[in-house]
Design a protein around this motif. Structure first.
Motif, PDB file in Angstrom:
ATOM      1  N   LEU A  73       0.915  -1.227   0.091  1.00  0.00           N
ATOM      2  CA  LEU A  73      -0.014  -0.288   0.099  1.00  0.00           C
ATOM      3  C   LEU A  73       0.953   1.211   0.010  1.00  0.00           C
ATOM      4  CD1 LEU A  73      -3.009   1.014   0.100  1.00  0.00           C
ATOM      5  CD2 LEU A  73      -2.698   0.960   2.684  1.00  0.00           C
ATOM      6  N   GLY A  74       1.898   1.006   0.737  1.00  0.00           N
ATOM      7  CA  GLY A  74       2.879   2.466   0.981  1.00  0.00           C
ATOM      8  C   GLY A  74       3.451   2.799  -0.381  1.00  0.00           C
ATOM      9  N   GLY A  75       3.801   1.508  -1.168  1.00  0.00           N
ATOM     10  CA  GLY A  75       4.373   1.935  -2.467  1.00  0.00           C
ATOM     11  C   GLY A  75       3.397   2.234  -3.642  1.00  0.00           C
ATOM     12  N   PHE A  76       1.979   2.508  -3.253  1.00  0.00           N
ATOM     13  CA  PHE A  76       1.176   2.493  -4.364  1.00  0.00           C
ATOM     14  C   PHE A  76       1.238   3.787  -5.088  1.00  0.00           C
ATOM     15  CE2 PHE A  76      -3.261   2.417  -5.876  1.00  0.00           C
ATOM     16  CZ  PHE A  76      -3.382   1.205  -6.620  1.00  0.00           C
ATOM     17  N   ARG A  77       1.244   4.985  -4.564  1.00  0.00           N
ATOM     18  CA  ARG A  77       1.339   6.003  -5.343  1.00  0.00           C
ATOM     19  C   ARG A  77       2.374   6.053  -6.332  1.00  0.00           C
ATOM     20  NH1 ARG A  77      -1.928  10.421  -3.444  1.00  0.00           N
ATOM     21  NH2 ARG A  77      -2.361   9.467  -1.427  1.00  0.00           N
ATOM     22  N   GLY A  78       3.436   5.469  -5.944  1.00  0.00           N
ATOM     23  CA  GLY A  78       4.713   5.457  -6.842  1.00  0.00           C
ATOM     24  C   GLY A  78       4.504   4.543  -7.998  1.00  0.00           C
ATOM     25  N   ARG A  79       3.756   3.405  -7.616  1.00  0.00           N
ATOM     26  CA  ARG A  79       3.382   2.689  -8.862  1.00  0.00           C
ATOM     27  C   ARG A  79       2.308   3.039  -9.698  1.00  0.00           C
ATOM     28  NH1 ARG A  79       4.272  -0.995  -4.835  1.00  0.00           N
ATOM     29  NH2 ARG A  79       2.260  -1.408  -4.614  1.00  0.00           N
ATOM     30  N   VAL A  80       1.654   3.883  -9.353  1.00  0.00           N
ATOM     31  CA  VAL A  80       0.703   4.675 -10.144  1.00  0.00           C
ATOM     32  C   VAL A  80       1.021   5.626 -10.973  1.00  0.00           C
ATOM     33  CG1 VAL A  80      -1.603   5.938  -9.907  1.00  0.00           C
ATOM     34  CG2 VAL A  80      -1.339   3.991  -8.336  1.00  0.00           C
ATOM     35  N   ALA A  81       2.372   6.213 -10.688  1.00  0.00           N
ATOM     36  CA  ALA A  81       2.682   7.406 -11.322  1.00  0.00           C
ATOM     37  C   ALA A  81       3.230   7.061 -12.666  1.00  0.00           C
ATOM     38  CB  ALA A  81       4.144   7.557 -10.761  1.00  0.00           C
ATOM     39  N   THR A  82       3.637   5.756 -12.731  1.00  0.00           N
ATOM     40  CA  THR A  82       4.294   5.322 -14.137  1.00  0.00           C
ATOM     41  C   THR A  82       3.119   5.136 -15.295  1.00  0.00           C
ATOM     42  OG1 THR A  82       6.071   4.155 -13.197  1.00  0.00           O
ATOM     43  CG2 THR A  82       5.506   3.728 -15.470  1.00  0.00           C
ATOM     44  N   PRO A  83       2.113   4.292 -14.977  1.00  0.00           N
ATOM     45  CA  PRO A  83       0.706   4.135 -15.843  1.00  0.00           C
ATOM     46  C   PRO A  83       0.246   5.668 -15.980  1.00  0.00           C
ATOM     47  CG  PRO A  83       0.529   2.866 -13.816  1.00  0.00           C
ATOM     48  CD  PRO A  83       1.796   3.324 -13.973  1.00  0.00           C
ATOM     49  N   LEU A  84       0.053   6.413 -15.045  1.00  0.00           N
ATOM     50  CA  LEU A  84      -0.500   7.604 -15.288  1.00  0.00           C
ATOM     51  C   LEU A  84       0.339   8.531 -16.034  1.00  0.00           C
ATOM     52  CD1 LEU A  84      -3.093   8.530 -13.738  1.00  0.00           C
ATOM     53  CD2 LEU A  84      -1.741   9.580 -11.947  1.00  0.00           C
ATOM     54  N   ALA A  85       1.666   8.723 -15.943  1.00  0.00           N
ATOM     55  CA  ALA A  85       2.488   9.429 -17.058  1.00  0.00           C
ATOM     56  C   ALA A  85       2.314   8.759 -18.371  1.00  0.00           C
ATOM     57  CB  ALA A  85       3.920   9.336 -16.540  1.00  0.00           C
ATOM     58  N   GLN A  86       2.067   7.602 -18.510  1.00  0.00           N
ATOM     59  CA  GLN A  86       1.969   7.016 -19.879  1.00  0.00           C
ATOM     60  C   GLN A  86       0.549   7.331 -20.390  1.00  0.00           C
ATOM     61  OE1 GLN A  86       2.703   2.869 -19.298  1.00  0.00           O
ATOM     62  NE2 GLN A  86       4.874   3.211 -20.063  1.00  0.00           N
ATOM     63  N   LEU A  87      -0.265   7.414 -19.461  1.00  0.00           N
ATOM     64  CA  LEU A  87      -1.632   7.852 -20.093  1.00  0.00           C
ATOM     65  C   LEU A  87      -1.796   9.371 -20.483  1.00  0.00           C
ATOM     66  CD1 LEU A  87      -4.111   6.074 -17.742  1.00  0.00           C
ATOM     67  CD2 LEU A  87      -4.009   5.601 -20.032  1.00  0.00           C
TER      68      LEU A  87
END
Lengths: 304, 304
Positions: free
Chosen positions: A40-54
């Motif tokens: 859960l703690g690393g989630f914001r970081g893991r969401v950043a990559t697909p978000l940047a791609q979108l």
């Protein structure tokens, strides 16, 4: 955009992150939870990559808000949809559904991203099985539009179809559940023959992949397999094709391979794909795949 | 562009026209012949459409010259390569090769576009079988780059690979001949499961096509099937995938369908594809397919 929805993302691995990016990018709020605090703690970081791609793909955007749940109940607060991406373990998922059902209103829908388990196994023991659907994305979910949906309640499935269409996905409804849904069954059938071709020494791993990407794969990105035979039938369409070539097709089917993953075949596959990778790491290969999928997504968006 | 080559196109149907457009667009001269005067007479017209589509894609161009042969000998004049697109009849093709061999120098290569017949059948009775290769395009040839090549002479095959690469195609060499080469075997394997899914009532024709186009088909246009499993294995790659999921994959293979084209299945396929076409004629559907493939070809060209 349709109405703003709050989605609970339960299970915060890569699939959960990919879903969250899609939901946020479409303006929906996401409340995430994972039993593992580190995940859960690393989630914001893991969401950043697909978000940047979108973001690279572009299109209209009013980003939703991402909230990390203090606990499951907090993550479910106000959610209309729960996207469940837990490990592929039936009893673990069943247990999770019981916990969710104890905390949410009757009209909340639970969508499982499962690729492995059919609805009829997952729904066992639920108070309201009709609220459960399987909603299987195809990897990587934020760059490949397909979502395969199965459920037993027409209204629930219709709501889900509208919701996933609204985030730019391509929902496809199954009339009957099937292990592997549609896409993984098709992929498995194709790969069986791809392995057979390598096992028989007809062509190597790299040649088979090159043929697929430059031939049927390319065409299947714009034209379905059934429709391809309709066009292959000339003026007579599918009926003409089946009339003239149905028997040859049945003969071809009978001639397809049925390989076993023997040590020799495994070695050919591993060596072949290693040669094809030509020193590129998994991360580099994924980045190349994503760049190509992003270019295709841009193209789709332009033509809309 | 590589050296200017003269190519004899023998067999002036749609495949021949598509090849001619590709050759001309790459600056090569084409000399065409067909035993049917009507077919030969209409050839310039049939070449115009693929040529106009290639113009839309753009790229450098010094158009070659198209000459309609007065007879076979005239069409072969100065040709380095003969692209044969005769009907799929082995003895007719063998007879044609005998006529060609009687008229050309020893180093002229004959490439058959055959989708149905293996090299070992076609080459029977030839004076110089090593000059024959099969060079199978994927429909529509001028918009789908794949050319599957089989031959027994390394130098001949190498020349052909270089030539087809030079016109922007993607040649793939088979190490062993196989009916259906690679692409049609993969397509047939996938379609068998696609028919099974329809026959079993899991999903309709349109749903299966939508799933393919928005899921695995899209991904296979940028990533081969073998490489997809390499990426599916995470850090362990293909070896990790096979180690963890090889057994599940074998189970999945065992669960794939083996449908028969019974009257009931035929009806489902024809009705399903008719619904999917939604009133669009074959010509309209082909135009849509071509427009999408042209957009993809433009994208490929930009990224080169």
């Amino acid at each position: 955009m349709a109405d703003k929805t709050t989605v609970a993302v339960v299970g915060c691995g890569l699939i959960g992150a990919s879903w969250a990016a899609l939901f946020l990018r479409a303006g929906h709020d996401v409340r995430a939870w994972d039993p593992d605090p580190e995940s859960l703690g690393g989630f914001r970081g893991r969401v950043a990559t697909p978000l940047a791609q979108l973001e690279q793909i572009g299109g209209p955007t009013v980003l939703g808000e991402l909230h990390l749940g203090a606990d499951l109940g907090d993550a479910l607060e106000g959610a209309r949809l729960v996207q469940e991406n837990a490990p592929e373990n039936v009893s673990l998922k069943q247990d999770l559904y019981a916990q969710i059902e104890a905390r949410v209103a009757d009209d909340v829908i639970i969508a499982s991203s499962t690729s492995a388990h059919p609805w009829s196994h997952l729904s066992v023991g639920m108070k309201r099985p009709a609220r459960l659907i399987t909603a299987h994305p195809f990897n990587p979910p934020h760059l490949v539009p397909l979502v395969e949906i199965f459920g037993t309640d027409d209204a629930v499935v219709a709501w889900a179809e509208a919701f996933y269409s609204g985030i730019g996905s391509a929902p496809v409804r199954l009339k009957k559940e099937a292990v592997g849904h549609i896409a993984n069954r098709l992929a498995s059938a194709l790969w069986r023959e791809a392995v057979h071709i390598v096992a028989e020494g007809i062509a190597g791993v790299e040649a088979v992949d090159k043929a697929l990407v430059n031939g049927p794969g390319l065409r299947w990105s714009v034209l379905g397999a059934h429709m391809a035979y309709h066009l292959g039938g000339g003026a007579g369409g599918m009926a003409g094709y089946l009339d003239h070539l149905g028997t040859s097709q049945e003969k071809r089917w009978a001639s397809l391979g049925n390989p076993s993953l023997t040590p020799d075949v495994l070695e050919k596959l591993v060596n072949g794909v290693t040669a094809e990778a030509a020193g590129r790491s998994i991360a580099e290969l994924e980045a190349e795949r994503d760049a190509a999928l992003i270019a295709l997504a841009k193209l789709r968006q332009k033509s809309e």
